[in-house]
Scaffold this motif. Structure first.
Motif, PDB file in Angstrom:
ATOM      1  N   VAL A 164       0.838  -1.205   0.000  1.00 52.64           N
ATOM      2  CA  VAL A 164       0.000   0.000   0.000  1.00 52.64           C
ATOM      3  C   VAL A 164       0.867   1.246   0.000  1.00 52.64           C
ATOM      4  CG1 VAL A 164      -2.031  -0.950   1.179  1.00 52.64           C
ATOM      5  CG2 VAL A 164      -0.203   0.100   2.532  1.00 52.64           C
ATOM      6  N   ALA A 165       0.321   2.310  -0.540  1.00 52.13           N
ATOM      7  CA  ALA A 165       1.023   3.597  -0.522  1.00 52.13           C
ATOM      8  C   ALA A 165      -0.010   4.700  -0.624  1.00 52.13           C
ATOM      9  CB  ALA A 165       1.980   3.672  -1.693  1.00 52.13           C
ATOM     10  N   ASP A 166       0.342   5.873  -0.136  1.00 53.73           N
ATOM     11  CA  ASP A 166      -0.537   7.031  -0.266  1.00 53.73           C
ATOM     12  C   ASP A 166       0.356   8.222  -0.591  1.00 53.73           C
ATOM     13  OD1 ASP A 166      -3.321   7.748  -0.085  1.00 53.73           O
ATOM     14  OD2 ASP A 166      -2.756   9.053   1.562  1.00 53.73           O
ATOM     15  N   GLU A 167       0.112   8.861  -1.714  1.00 51.98           N
ATOM     16  CA  GLU A 167       1.003   9.942  -2.164  1.00 51.98           C
ATOM     17  C   GLU A 167       0.203  11.236  -2.302  1.00 51.98           C
ATOM     18  OE1 GLU A 167       4.289   9.855  -3.506  1.00 51.98           O
ATOM     19  OE2 GLU A 167       4.719   7.701  -3.485  1.00 51.98           O
ATOM     20  N   PRO A 168       0.811  12.346  -1.904  1.00 50.01           N
ATOM     21  CA  PRO A 168       0.058  13.610  -1.875  1.00 50.01           C
ATOM     22  C   PRO A 168      -0.149  14.296  -3.231  1.00 50.01           C
ATOM     23  CG  PRO A 168       2.272  13.965  -1.071  1.00 50.01           C
ATOM     24  CD  PRO A 168       2.170  12.506  -1.397  1.00 50.01           C
ATOM     25  N   THR A 169      -0.825  13.616  -4.134  1.00 51.76           N
ATOM     26  CA  THR A 169      -1.275  14.248  -5.386  1.00 51.76           C
ATOM     27  C   THR A 169      -2.708  13.779  -5.609  1.00 51.76           C
ATOM     28  OG1 THR A 169       0.953  14.155  -6.304  1.00 51.76           O
ATOM     29  CG2 THR A 169      -0.821  14.520  -7.865  1.00 51.76           C
ATOM     30  N   GLY A 170      -3.614  14.707  -5.872  1.00 54.64           N
ATOM     31  CA  GLY A 170      -5.016  14.314  -6.063  1.00 54.64           C
ATOM     32  C   GLY A 170      -5.792  15.408  -6.762  1.00 54.64           C
ATOM     33  N   GLY A 171      -7.089  15.344  -6.648  1.00 52.63           N
ATOM     34  CA  GLY A 171      -7.981  16.241  -7.382  1.00 52.63           C
ATOM     35  C   GLY A 171      -7.773  17.714  -7.073  1.00 52.63           C
ATOM     36  N   THR A 172      -7.308  18.012  -5.857  1.00 58.65           N
ATOM     37  CA  THR A 172      -7.046  19.406  -5.505  1.00 58.65           C
ATOM     38  C   THR A 172      -5.996  19.984  -6.455  1.00 58.65           C
ATOM     39  OG1 THR A 172      -7.522  18.842  -3.238  1.00 58.65           O
ATOM     40  CG2 THR A 172      -6.372  20.915  -3.571  1.00 58.65           C
ATOM     41  N   HIS A 173      -4.989  19.173  -6.797  1.00 62.63           N
ATOM     42  CA  HIS A 173      -3.949  19.619  -7.736  1.00 62.63           C
ATOM     43  C   HIS A 173      -4.547  19.819  -9.125  1.00 62.63           C
ATOM     44  CE1 HIS A 173      -2.129  17.486  -4.399  1.00 62.63           C
ATOM     45  NE2 HIS A 173      -1.187  18.406  -4.486  1.00 62.63           N
ATOM     46  N   PHE A 174      -5.508  18.969  -9.471  1.00 67.19           N
ATOM     47  CA  PHE A 174      -6.181  19.120 -10.768  1.00 67.19           C
ATOM     48  C   PHE A 174      -6.903  20.477 -10.799  1.00 67.19           C
ATOM     49  CE2 PHE A 174      -6.646  14.581 -12.558  1.00 67.19           C
ATOM     50  CZ  PHE A 174      -5.610  14.083 -11.807  1.00 67.19           C
ATOM     51  N   SER A 175      -7.578  20.804  -9.700  1.00 64.22           N
ATOM     52  CA  SER A 175      -8.311  22.078  -9.641  1.00 64.22           C
ATOM     53  C   SER A 175      -7.347  23.260  -9.709  1.00 64.22           C
ATOM     54  CB  SER A 175      -9.129  22.171  -8.352  1.00 64.22           C
ATOM     55  OG  SER A 175     -10.006  21.081  -8.285  1.00 64.22           O
ATOM     56  N   LEU A 176      -6.187  23.108  -9.073  1.00 71.54           N
ATOM     57  CA  LEU A 176      -5.193  24.188  -9.112  1.00 71.54           C
ATOM     58  C   LEU A 176      -4.706  24.423 -10.534  1.00 71.54           C
ATOM     59  CD1 LEU A 176      -3.140  23.401  -5.880  1.00 71.54           C
ATOM     60  CD2 LEU A 176      -4.487  25.460  -6.327  1.00 71.54           C
ATOM     61  N   VAL A 177      -4.550  23.333 -11.286  1.00 74.95           N
ATOM     62  CA  VAL A 177      -4.111  23.454 -12.681  1.00 74.95           C
ATOM     63  C   VAL A 177      -5.180  24.191 -13.494  1.00 74.95           C
ATOM     64  CG1 VAL A 177      -3.587  22.144 -14.779  1.00 74.95           C
ATOM     65  CG2 VAL A 177      -2.588  21.440 -12.592  1.00 74.95           C
ATOM     66  N   VAL A 178      -6.455  23.811 -13.284  1.00 76.47           N
ATOM     67  CA  VAL A 178      -7.555  24.473 -14.004  1.00 76.47           C
ATOM     68  C   VAL A 178      -7.604  25.950 -13.606  1.00 76.47           C
ATOM     69  CG1 VAL A 178     -10.074  24.552 -14.278  1.00 76.47           C
ATOM     70  CG2 VAL A 178      -8.893  22.342 -14.255  1.00 76.47           C
ATOM     71  N   SER A 179      -7.442  26.214 -12.315  1.00 77.02           N
ATOM     72  CA  SER A 179      -7.469  27.582 -11.812  1.00 77.02           C
ATOM     73  C   SER A 179      -6.383  28.421 -12.488  1.00 77.02           C
ATOM     74  CB  SER A 179      -7.274  27.535 -10.289  1.00 77.02           C
ATOM     75  OG  SER A 179      -6.940  28.769  -9.780  1.00 77.02           O
ATOM     76  N   GLY A 180      -5.189  27.857 -12.610  1.00 77.09           N
ATOM     77  CA  GLY A 180      -4.078  28.562 -13.245  1.00 77.09           C
ATOM     78  C   GLY A 180      -4.335  28.785 -14.733  1.00 77.09           C
ATOM     79  N   ALA A 181      -4.812  27.750 -15.405  1.00 69.91           N
ATOM     80  CA  ALA A 181      -4.987  27.834 -16.857  1.00 69.91           C
ATOM     81  C   ALA A 181      -6.072  28.842 -17.236  1.00 69.91           C
ATOM     82  CB  ALA A 181      -5.321  26.456 -17.416  1.00 69.91           C
ATOM     83  N   TYR A 182      -7.143  28.867 -16.457  1.00 66.37           N
ATOM     84  CA  TYR A 182      -8.277  29.743 -16.800  1.00 66.37           C
ATOM     85  C   TYR A 182      -8.285  31.040 -15.989  1.00 66.37           C
ATOM     86  CZ  TYR A 182     -10.425  25.895 -19.412  1.00 66.37           C
ATOM     87  OH  TYR A 182     -10.687  24.904 -20.318  1.00 66.37           O
ATOM     88  N   LYS A 183      -7.272  31.216 -15.146  1.00 72.34           N
ATOM     89  CA  LYS A 183      -7.212  32.383 -14.247  1.00 72.34           C
ATOM     90  C   LYS A 183      -8.533  32.533 -13.478  1.00 72.34           C
ATOM     91  CE  LYS A 183      -3.538  34.599 -16.801  1.00 72.34           C
ATOM     92  NZ  LYS A 183      -3.128  33.279 -17.278  1.00 72.34           N
ATOM     93  N   MET A 184      -8.945  31.425 -12.895  1.00 76.04           N
ATOM     94  CA  MET A 184     -10.205  31.382 -12.126  1.00 76.04           C
ATOM     95  C   MET A 184      -9.866  31.214 -10.653  1.00 76.04           C
ATOM     96  SD  MET A 184     -12.586  28.451 -13.709  1.00 76.04           S
ATOM     97  CE  MET A 184     -13.384  28.607 -15.267  1.00 76.04           C
ATOM     98  N   PRO A 185     -10.672  31.742  -9.739  1.00 75.00           N
ATOM     99  CA  PRO A 185     -10.453  31.417  -8.320  1.00 75.00           C
ATOM    100  C   PRO A 185     -10.592  29.894  -8.112  1.00 75.00           C
ATOM    101  CG  PRO A 185     -12.145  33.114  -8.578  1.00 75.00           C
ATOM    102  CD  PRO A 185     -11.825  32.609  -9.942  1.00 75.00           C
ATOM    103  N   PHE A 186      -9.908  29.383  -7.117  1.00 75.07           N
ATOM    104  CA  PHE A 186      -9.872  27.932  -6.904  1.00 75.07           C
ATOM    105  C   PHE A 186     -11.272  27.311  -6.841  1.00 75.07           C
ATOM    106  CE2 PHE A 186     -10.057  24.229  -4.176  1.00 75.07           C
ATOM    107  CZ  PHE A 186      -9.131  23.388  -4.776  1.00 75.07           C
ATOM    108  N   GLU A 187     -12.167  27.930  -6.048  1.00 78.41           N
ATOM    109  CA  GLU A 187     -13.498  27.335  -5.853  1.00 78.41           C
ATOM    110  C   GLU A 187     -14.255  27.215  -7.176  1.00 78.41           C
ATOM    111  OE1 GLU A 187     -14.734  25.896  -3.231  1.00 78.41           O
ATOM    112  OE2 GLU A 187     -12.951  26.363  -2.050  1.00 78.41           O
ATOM    113  N   GLU A 188     -14.087  28.239  -7.998  1.00 79.71           N
ATOM    114  CA  GLU A 188     -14.748  28.230  -9.306  1.00 79.71           C
ATOM    115  C   GLU A 188     -14.144  27.129 -10.192  1.00 79.71           C
ATOM    116  OE1 GLU A 188     -15.105  31.483 -12.762  1.00 79.71           O
ATOM    117  OE2 GLU A 188     -15.053  32.339 -10.747  1.00 79.71           O
ATOM    118  N   ALA A 189     -12.816  27.039 -10.152  1.00 77.30           N
ATOM    119  CA  ALA A 189     -12.117  26.018 -10.950  1.00 77.30           C
ATOM    120  C   ALA A 189     -12.533  24.615 -10.509  1.00 77.30           C
ATOM    121  CB  ALA A 189     -10.612  26.198 -10.815  1.00 77.30           C
ATOM    122  N   GLU A 190     -12.710  24.455  -9.209  1.00 72.08           N
ATOM    123  CA  GLU A 190     -13.121  23.159  -8.651  1.00 72.08           C
ATOM    124  C   GLU A 190     -14.481  22.756  -9.245  1.00 72.08           C
ATOM    125  OE1 GLU A 190     -11.827  20.863  -6.460  1.00 72.08           O
ATOM    126  OE2 GLU A 190     -13.743  19.799  -6.285  1.00 72.08           O
TER     127      GLU A 190
END
Ligand code: ATP
Length: 271
Positions: A164-190
């Motif tokens: 088993v393993a658990d690594e700190p990458t998940g959907g929050t990082h996906f939202s951050l990428v969307v937020s950066g690409a679209y220049k949207m606030p995080f909540e909106e990007a989420e």
């Protein structure tokens, strides 16, 4: 290995009872509490282990698998419990809960105390992939749970967890990428990311972060004889994520119809 029949069936039933609970009395109620980085899900099963009620809420009480807002977590789980009790016309006494793989020593006390603090008696604490596998029922392969904060990996051999393993990458990082690409606030990007209508458009933007998740998977499975990957967790709702992971890892990669509810239902099945 899993053909997803049972999994898709029980998840569909759960989605239905979240909208409209079944009020037929049951001699016993099995409750599963899944405390996640992005969502808290409570699933209730009847005496035949079929879903009869459930709720989920977006909440930020857990970060990278650890509870960061202890009182907030208790309050939300208590409210969800009370809502479900009202809908079902009964008291829900017992619940099981789960932890990301490998964090038992760090956090099992906190999770247990939250569920107890909300008024449940805790009957079982299990790890998330084992919970998911109660629904997927695989004997061999890797279950990859891409949640909000982390990606959990569990490798099964002859029905037993061997790594088993658990690594700190998940959907929050996906939202951050969307937020950066679209220049949207995080909540909106989420919200933008979660809307299925936008999946085709955002998939190319998310490709690098999905490839990062794929490299994490490859690193953890390389020493094991894994022939198939099964995806669960909310982030796997993203349309097309499985194709990128399949291409990158070189292994057949499958997911249930709604990968978000496999773990909470598996927790309830182990109550
Ligand atoms: P963790 O397991 O990391 O503690 P969690 O239990 O909250 O987190 P899940 O509920 O499995 O994780 O998944 C939450 C993540 O899934 C969030 O990042 C959320 O944005 C994402 N998600 C939920 N629905 C969708 C969707 N339809 N499309 C894309 N992503 C989604």
């Amino acid at each position: 290995n899993s053909d997803f029949t049972y999994c898709n069936e029980i998840i569909k039933e759960f989605e239905n009872v979240v909208r409209k609970p079944v009020t037929k009395p049951s001699s016993v109620y099995y409750t599963g509490v899944d405390l996640g980085t992005a969502f808290i899900v409570v699933a209730v099963l009847d005496e035949h282990f079929r879903p009869i009620a459930g709720e989920y809420r977006y909440a930020s009480v857990v970060k990278d698998g650890m509870i960061v807002d202890y009182l907030g977590a208790i309050r939300i789980v208590r409210e969800m419990k009370e809502n479900l009790e009202k809908k079902l016309g009964t008291e829900l006494k017992y619940a099981a809960a789960a932890l990301p793989p490998g964090t038992f020593d760090l956090d099992s006390g906190a999770i247990k105390h939250v569920v107890e603090g909300a008024g449940f008696e805790v009957t079982n604490l299990l790890d998330e992939p084992t919970a998911a596998n109660a629904v997927l029922k695989i004997k061999n392969g890797a279950i990859v749970d891409i949640g909000g904060g982390t990606t959990g990996i569990a490798i099964f051999k002859d029905g037993e967890v061997v790594h088993v393993a658990d690594e700190p990458t998940g959907g929050t990082h996906f939202s951050l990428v969307v937020s950066g690409a679209y220049k949207m606030p995080f909540e909106e990007a989420e919200l933008y990311k979660r809307d299925q209508k936008n999946h085709r458009e955002i998939l190319p933007i998310l490709q690098p972060v999905i490839e990062k998740v794929s490299s994490i998977i490859t690193r953890h499975i390389k020493d094991y004889d894994v022939k198939e990957i099964y995806l669960v967790g909310g982030t796997c709702c993203l349309t097309g994520i499985e194709s990128i992971i399949e291409k990158r890892t070189g292994l057949p990669t499958r997911k249930p119809q709604n990968p978000m509810f496999a773990t909470p239902l598996g927790i309830a099945l182990n109550c």
